[in-house]
Design an enzyme around this catalytic site. Structure first.
Site, PDB file in Angstrom:
ATOM      1  N   ASP A 175     -25.912  22.170  43.391  1.00 23.71           N
ATOM      2  CA  ASP A 175     -26.024  21.339  42.195  1.00 23.71           C
ATOM      3  C   ASP A 175     -27.460  21.232  41.706  1.00 23.71           C
ATOM      4  O   ASP A 175     -28.141  20.229  41.903  1.00 23.71           O
ATOM      5  CB  ASP A 175     -25.427  19.946  42.433  1.00 23.71           C
ATOM      6  CG  ASP A 175     -23.912  19.972  42.402  1.00 23.71           C
ATOM      7  OD1 ASP A 175     -23.347  21.022  42.054  1.00 23.71           O
ATOM      8  OD2 ASP A 175     -23.289  18.962  42.745  1.00 23.71           O
TER       9      ASP A 175
ATOM     10  N   ASP B 276     -22.617  13.351  47.014  1.00 21.59           N
ATOM     11  CA  ASP B 276     -21.707  14.332  46.419  1.00 21.59           C
ATOM     12  C   ASP B 276     -22.433  15.611  46.035  1.00 21.59           C
ATOM     13  O   ASP B 276     -21.797  16.576  45.599  1.00 21.59           O
ATOM     14  CB  ASP B 276     -20.984  13.742  45.206  1.00 21.59           C
ATOM     15  CG  ASP B 276     -21.942  13.221  44.148  1.00 21.59           C
ATOM     16  OD1 ASP B 276     -22.644  12.246  44.443  1.00 21.59           O
ATOM     17  OD2 ASP B 276     -21.994  13.783  43.036  1.00 21.59           O
TER      18      ASP B 276
ATOM     19  N   ARG C 183     -18.386  19.208  49.871  1.00 25.48           N
ATOM     20  CA  ARG C 183     -19.560  18.341  49.953  1.00 25.48           C
ATOM     21  C   ARG C 183     -19.300  17.182  50.914  1.00 25.48           C
ATOM     22  O   ARG C 183     -18.167  16.910  51.293  1.00 25.48           O
ATOM     23  CB  ARG C 183     -19.867  17.772  48.558  1.00 25.48           C
ATOM     24  CG  ARG C 183     -19.966  18.842  47.466  1.00 25.48           C
ATOM     25  CD  ARG C 183     -19.217  18.410  46.217  1.00 25.48           C
ATOM     26  NE  ARG C 183     -19.221  19.475  45.197  1.00 25.48           N
ATOM     27  CZ  ARG C 183     -20.205  19.658  44.351  1.00 25.48           C
ATOM     28  NH1 ARG C 183     -21.248  18.857  44.367  1.00 25.48           N
ATOM     29  NH2 ARG C 183     -20.155  20.653  43.479  1.00 25.48           N
TER      30      ARG C 183
ATOM     31  N   GLY D  91     -16.908  17.643  29.992  1.00 24.43           N
ATOM     32  CA  GLY D  91     -16.573  18.784  30.830  1.00 24.43           C
ATOM     33  C   GLY D  91     -17.394  20.029  30.566  1.00 24.43           C
ATOM     34  O   GLY D  91     -17.109  21.093  31.114  1.00 24.43           O
TER      35      GLY D  91
ATOM     36  N   ARG E 285     -16.557  19.051  35.568  1.00 23.16           N
ATOM     37  CA  ARG E 285     -16.728  20.144  34.602  1.00 23.16           C
ATOM     38  C   ARG E 285     -16.740  21.498  35.286  1.00 23.16           C
ATOM     39  O   ARG E 285     -17.155  22.486  34.703  1.00 23.16           O
ATOM     40  CB  ARG E 285     -18.025  19.953  33.821  1.00 23.16           C
ATOM     41  CG  ARG E 285     -19.241  19.820  34.705  1.00 23.16           C
ATOM     42  CD  ARG E 285     -20.482  19.575  33.921  1.00 23.16           C
ATOM     43  NE  ARG E 285     -21.586  19.247  34.791  1.00 23.16           N
ATOM     44  CZ  ARG E 285     -22.831  19.121  34.382  1.00 23.16           C
ATOM     45  NH1 ARG E 285     -23.124  19.327  33.120  1.00 23.16           N
ATOM     46  NH2 ARG E 285     -23.781  18.792  35.213  1.00 23.16           N
TER      47      ARG E 285
END
Length: 493
Positions: free
Chosen positions: A270, A260, A187, A130, A101
């Site tokens: 994140d 990730d 990442r 997304g 997304r």
């Protein structure tokens, strides 16, 4: 310079763009444009980051800027893309993942990658829509800038835009897009992706790209017999160790430390179910989805090492020797405890190390854990006490008065050789008064859902200078209300 195909309809943000990640080639990404959202509106803006990027502040007030950062119009000079990566999620190999997304606009000439998170489906969405919701986008926006102000390496957030378009999660919510910025969003999982598929040419190209741009000293390092890839792994391990020391010292829980979600640059990346500790509980789990407690606060340093081991496995074809790869990880075990103790000594106002410092640190953490004393408030009151504030304010946090009195006596003895003013200044610069507690974020979110964004702006202003007193805003630095403990933060965003 990368250029979009339909330049005539593009908005010029006044930024110079340069080829960056896109030079790696189509094996690493899919080019696509964001999916527009209807009737977007501004939610929050970081003018400080705009200045760092070289973006005119007026752009964050304009209709063109609103459209561009929502993904509704193309941006002149960019070629948007979504990257592919893989990873381990909750300790299990998840296979191919990717930017499900998030769409990378490109890299500015000043070295910033700009990415739109929540901008629509990509080939890597894996049945997802997304989109990002307003709730999680506000949390990421505020925490990104808060971490920056705390001096903790992080991706940044330029702005949040919202839309009344509906998004289905546990309930129906509204959509938002957060514009993220970082030198790179690469990442650990990018390396795992190509290693798992035995695509060694792409793996080497990726490693060379990152080394040449961000770790050039590894090319000239004599470590590991001049093995640049091993030196690279060691450098990433040390950056990650330093990052984890900062997380632990400030009481930050990431909540979902999948491979990730680990930055190759040692950035906090994140922001999903994160939390700053309220009451100090080493076993605290901030992610409601983490039923096994894999990512509990006290597990974070070990999980980071486990993730680095996964990165080492991915880089092994390039390093060429398993013993060298393992050796490249070992500095983590030295750097983390040293960096953590240094951070804790700073919180205690101690300019140098002494033999009994570890016992002093462990002693107070044990006291805090016994009664789940508020972590941020304790450290700030200790700093204020050292600056001449009310000495009873620290004692009043504890039922075990004998225990805290004994510790404070040891603390005072350790400070006998430290000038009081120097210690006070150090402690007030290491112990923030304001952090993004869950209930503060929730209050700002609930107001924003009613189109009142003043709470977002107020929090951003306080979190930009978290070590200052901000007279008149004491409520933002007070104890969390009882209902704060009922807030459930999950991976759903």
């Amino acid at each position: 310079m990368p250029m979009i195909a339909d330049e005539a309809e593009a908005v010029d943000l006044g930024l110079d763009w340069t080829a960056g990640f896109s030079t790696l080639g189509p094996a690493f990404f899919t080019e696509l444009r964001p999916t527009p959202l209807p009737e977007p509106y501004w939610v929050g803006r970081s003018l400080a980051l705009a200045r760092e990027i070289g973006l005119e502040e007026a752009c964050l007030e304009s209709d063109d800027g609103l459209a561009a950062f929502t993904g509704n119009v193309p941006v002149a000079g960019t070629r948007p893309l979504a990257s592919v990566y893989s990873g381990h999620q909750f300790g299990v190999w998840a296979g191919q993942l990717g930017d499900g997304r998030a769409i990378l606009l490109g890299q500015t000439a000043s070295g910033w990658e700009l990415q739109l998170k929540g901008s629509g489906r990509t080939p890597y969405s894996r049945m997802g829509d997304g989109r990002a919701v307003l709730r999680s986008s506000i949390r990421e926006f505020l925490c990104s800038e808060a971490m920056q102000a705390l001096g903790i390496p992080t991706t940044r957030a330029l702005c949040v835009t919202g839309s009344d378009a509906q998004v289905v999660r546990e309930e129906i919510e509204t959509a938002a897009v957060v514009t993220r910025a970082a030198p790179s969003f690469i990442r650990f999982g990018h390396f795992e992706h190509f290693a798992a598929a035995n695509r060694l040419d792409e793996l080497r190209a990726l490693a060379d790209f990152v080394i040449d741009r961000f770790y050039p000293a590894c090319r000239d390092s004599e470590r590991f017999g001049g093995n640049a890839y091993a030196a690279f792994l060691e450098a990433v391990s040390e950056r990650t160790a330093a990052l984890l020391a900062q997380w632990q010292a400030v009481g930050f829980c990431h909540g979902v430390m999948n491979t990730d979600n680990m930055s190759i640059l040692g950035l906090t990346i994140d922001y999903g179910p994160f939390q700053f500790l309220d009451g100090f509980d080493p076993r605290h789990i901030c992610n409601h989805s983490d039923t096994g407690g894999r990512y509990a606060y006290n597990q974070q340093p070990n999980v980071a090492y486990w993730n680095l081991f996964c990165l080492a496995q991915a880089l092994l074809p390039l390093i060429g020797d398993q013993e060298i790869a393992v050796a490249a990880l070992q500095s983590y075990k030295t750097v983390f405890p040293e960096a953590y103790e240094a951070r804790m000594r700073a919180k205690l106002g101690l300019p140098g190390a002494a033999p009994d410092d570890r016992a002093l640190i462990e002693g107070v953490l044990k006291l805090l854990a016994q009664e789940k004393v508020d972590y941020t408030i304790f450290w700030r009151r200790l700093a204020d006490r050292q600056a001449g504030g009310d000495p009873a304010a620290v004692r009043d946090l504890f039922l075990d008065r004998a225990g805290i009195d004994a510790w404070l006596q040891s603390f005072a003895q350790r400070h006998e050789q430290v000038p009081a003013a120097q210690a006070a200044q150090s402690m007030r610069g290491a112990n923030p008064k304001f952090v993004l507690r869950n209930h503060l974020g929730q209050q700002a979110i609930e107001s924003a859902q009613k189109k009142d964004f003043s709470g977002v702006a107020t929090l951003l202003a306080l979190l930009k200078t978290p070590f200052e007193d901000h007279a008149g805003h004491e409520a933002y630095a007070g104890f969390p209300p009882d209902w704060a403990s009922t807030i459930e933060i999950s991976c759903s965003s």
